[in-house]
Design an enzyme around this catalytic site. Sequence first.
Site, PDB file in Angstrom:
ATOM      1  N   LYS A 137       0.933  -1.373   0.052  1.00  0.00           N
ATOM      2  CA  LYS A 137       0.019  -0.315  -0.106  1.00  0.00           C
ATOM      3  C   LYS A 137       0.537   1.262  -0.229  1.00  0.00           C
ATOM      4  O   LYS A 137       1.806   0.917   0.261  1.00  0.00           O
ATOM      5  CB  LYS A 137      -0.622  -0.137   1.392  1.00  0.00           C
ATOM      6  CG  LYS A 137      -2.106  -0.420   1.303  1.00  0.00           C
ATOM      7  CD  LYS A 137      -2.503  -1.196   2.192  1.00  0.00           C
ATOM      8  CE  LYS A 137      -4.142  -1.810   1.956  1.00  0.00           C
ATOM      9  NZ  LYS A 137      -5.098  -1.575   3.167  1.00  0.00           N
ATOM     10  N   TYR A 159     -12.596  -1.617  -3.828  1.00  0.00           N
ATOM     11  CA  TYR A 159     -12.628  -1.722  -2.568  1.00  0.00           C
ATOM     12  C   TYR A 159     -14.301  -1.549  -1.895  1.00  0.00           C
ATOM     13  O   TYR A 159     -14.947  -1.617  -1.420  1.00  0.00           O
ATOM     14  CB  TYR A 159     -12.480  -0.954  -1.741  1.00  0.00           C
ATOM     15  CG  TYR A 159     -10.855  -1.563  -1.171  1.00  0.00           C
ATOM     16  CD1 TYR A 159     -10.913  -2.496  -0.428  1.00  0.00           C
ATOM     17  CD2 TYR A 159      -9.494  -1.240  -1.685  1.00  0.00           C
ATOM     18  CE1 TYR A 159      -9.602  -2.867  -0.231  1.00  0.00           C
ATOM     19  CE2 TYR A 159      -8.402  -1.056  -1.037  1.00  0.00           C
ATOM     20  CZ  TYR A 159      -8.644  -2.163  -0.379  1.00  0.00           C
ATOM     21  OH  TYR A 159      -6.980  -2.465   0.808  1.00  0.00           O
ATOM     22  N   ASN A 184      -1.820  -0.039   6.615  1.00  0.00           N
ATOM     23  CA  ASN A 184      -1.874  -1.165   7.124  1.00  0.00           C
ATOM     24  C   ASN A 184      -0.997  -1.821   6.641  1.00  0.00           C
ATOM     25  O   ASN A 184      -0.585  -3.105   5.991  1.00  0.00           O
ATOM     26  CB  ASN A 184      -2.677  -1.728   7.738  1.00  0.00           C
ATOM     27  CG  ASN A 184      -3.725  -2.869   7.001  1.00  0.00           C
ATOM     28  OD1 ASN A 184      -3.957  -1.891   5.343  1.00  0.00           O
ATOM     29  ND2 ASN A 184      -4.808  -3.372   7.310  1.00  0.00           N
ATOM     30  N   HIS A 217      -1.882  -5.668   1.736  1.00  0.00           N
ATOM     31  CA  HIS A 217      -3.214  -6.045   1.319  1.00  0.00           C
ATOM     32  C   HIS A 217      -2.883  -7.730   1.096  1.00  0.00           C
ATOM     33  O   HIS A 217      -2.131  -7.834   0.489  1.00  0.00           O
ATOM     34  CB  HIS A 217      -4.291  -5.545  -0.226  1.00  0.00           C
ATOM     35  CG  HIS A 217      -5.371  -6.102   0.582  1.00  0.00           C
ATOM     36  ND1 HIS A 217      -6.641  -6.200   0.905  1.00  0.00           N
ATOM     37  CD2 HIS A 217      -5.694  -7.123  -1.348  1.00  0.00           C
ATOM     38  CE1 HIS A 217      -7.492  -7.120  -0.152  1.00  0.00           C
ATOM     39  NE2 HIS A 217      -6.824  -7.192  -1.408  1.00  0.00           N
ATOM     40  N   GLU A 234     -10.205 -10.515  -7.052  1.00  0.00           N
ATOM     41  CA  GLU A 234      -9.203  -9.235  -7.436  1.00  0.00           C
ATOM     42  C   GLU A 234      -7.885  -9.287  -8.629  1.00  0.00           C
ATOM     43  O   GLU A 234      -7.246  -8.738  -8.883  1.00  0.00           O
ATOM     44  CB  GLU A 234      -8.844  -9.417  -5.862  1.00  0.00           C
ATOM     45  CG  GLU A 234      -9.853  -8.860  -4.848  1.00  0.00           C
ATOM     46  CD  GLU A 234      -8.584  -8.929  -3.057  1.00  0.00           C
ATOM     47  OE1 GLU A 234      -8.186  -9.165  -3.787  1.00  0.00           O
ATOM     48  OE2 GLU A 234      -9.647  -8.435  -2.650  1.00  0.00           O
TER      49      GLU A 234
HETATM   50  P1  CMP Z   1      -7.040  -4.715   3.728  1.00  0.00           P
HETATM   51  O1  CMP Z   1      -6.855  -5.701   4.196  1.00  0.00           O
HETATM   52  O2  CMP Z   1      -6.520  -3.787   2.354  1.00  0.00           O
HETATM   53  O3  CMP Z   1      -8.533  -4.959   3.153  1.00  0.00           O
HETATM   54  C1  CMP Z   1      -9.584  -3.977   3.410  1.00  0.00           C
HETATM   55  C2  CMP Z   1      -9.452  -2.285   4.274  1.00  0.00           C
HETATM   56  O4  CMP Z   1     -10.255  -1.534   5.305  1.00  0.00           O
HETATM   57  C3  CMP Z   1      -8.083  -2.968   5.445  1.00  0.00           C
HETATM   58  O5  CMP Z   1      -7.145  -3.604   5.015  1.00  0.00           O
HETATM   59  C4  CMP Z   1      -7.738  -2.137   6.246  1.00  0.00           C
HETATM   60  O6  CMP Z   1      -7.243  -0.967   5.126  1.00  0.00           O
HETATM   61  C5  CMP Z   1      -8.992  -0.706   5.765  1.00  0.00           C
HETATM   62  N1  CMP Z   1     -10.191  -1.367   7.621  1.00  0.00           N
HETATM   63  C6  CMP Z   1     -10.546  -2.333   8.131  1.00  0.00           C
HETATM   64  N2  CMP Z   1     -11.347  -2.046   8.766  1.00  0.00           N
HETATM   65  C7  CMP Z   1     -11.477  -0.716   8.769  1.00  0.00           C
HETATM   66  C8  CMP Z   1     -11.771   0.046  10.089  1.00  0.00           C
HETATM   67  N3  CMP Z   1     -12.042  -0.254  11.259  1.00  0.00           N
HETATM   68  N4  CMP Z   1     -11.105   1.501   9.770  1.00  0.00           N
HETATM   69  C9  CMP Z   1     -10.419   2.338   8.544  1.00  0.00           C
HETATM   70  N5  CMP Z   1     -10.291   1.387   8.497  1.00  0.00           N
HETATM   71  C10 CMP Z   1     -10.235   0.274   7.544  1.00  0.00           C
END
Ligand code: CMP
Length: 134
Positions: free
Chosen positions: A10, A50, A113, A116, A127
């Site tokens: 990311k 998403y 984070n 992904h 995806e």
């Molecule tokens: P990812 O694995 O990319 O899949 C969906 C993404 O949404 C997740 O990682 C996080 O980056 C984001 N995400 C999931 N839960 C939350 C949350 N409660 N608040 C903000 N972002 C979130």
Amino acid sequence: MTERTLAIIKPDAVKKNVIGRIVQRIEEEGFRIVEMRLVHLSKDDAKGFYIVHKDRPFYDSLTDFMSSGDAVVMLLEREDAIATWRKVMGATDPAKAAPGTLRHAYGFSIERNAVHGSDARETAAWEINHFFKS
Ligand code: CMP
């Protein structure tokens, strides 16, 4: 059984200059990188990717973040690729991710984070097709 998954480094991790470290870990974990591309998603690209989260309160902020800079999209292959990559990434929230996982090492928040990964066979197929139509 050999399986494929979609991985993304990311924008937060790209800005931290840790693409190389993450790719090294991917190789050490025995994945084959089938495809890899640097992308800069538009807001609409991020919203499309998403789309399953469209009704979540974090959808707008998440798609802003995902379109805020370069990201690396990868098609990975390995035995049990989906579960293995999820284990290597760690919990979605870096604060809860186990030591040794990528999100523990490079994640900043539940949104920023670092990486992904697809969560199931059907989402992996969807995806992968989203980024690597062949
Ligand atoms: P990812 O694995 O990319 O899949 C969906 C993404 O949404 C997740 O990682 C996080 O980056 C984001 N995400 C999931 N839960 C939350 C949350 N409660 N608040 C903000 N972002 C979130």
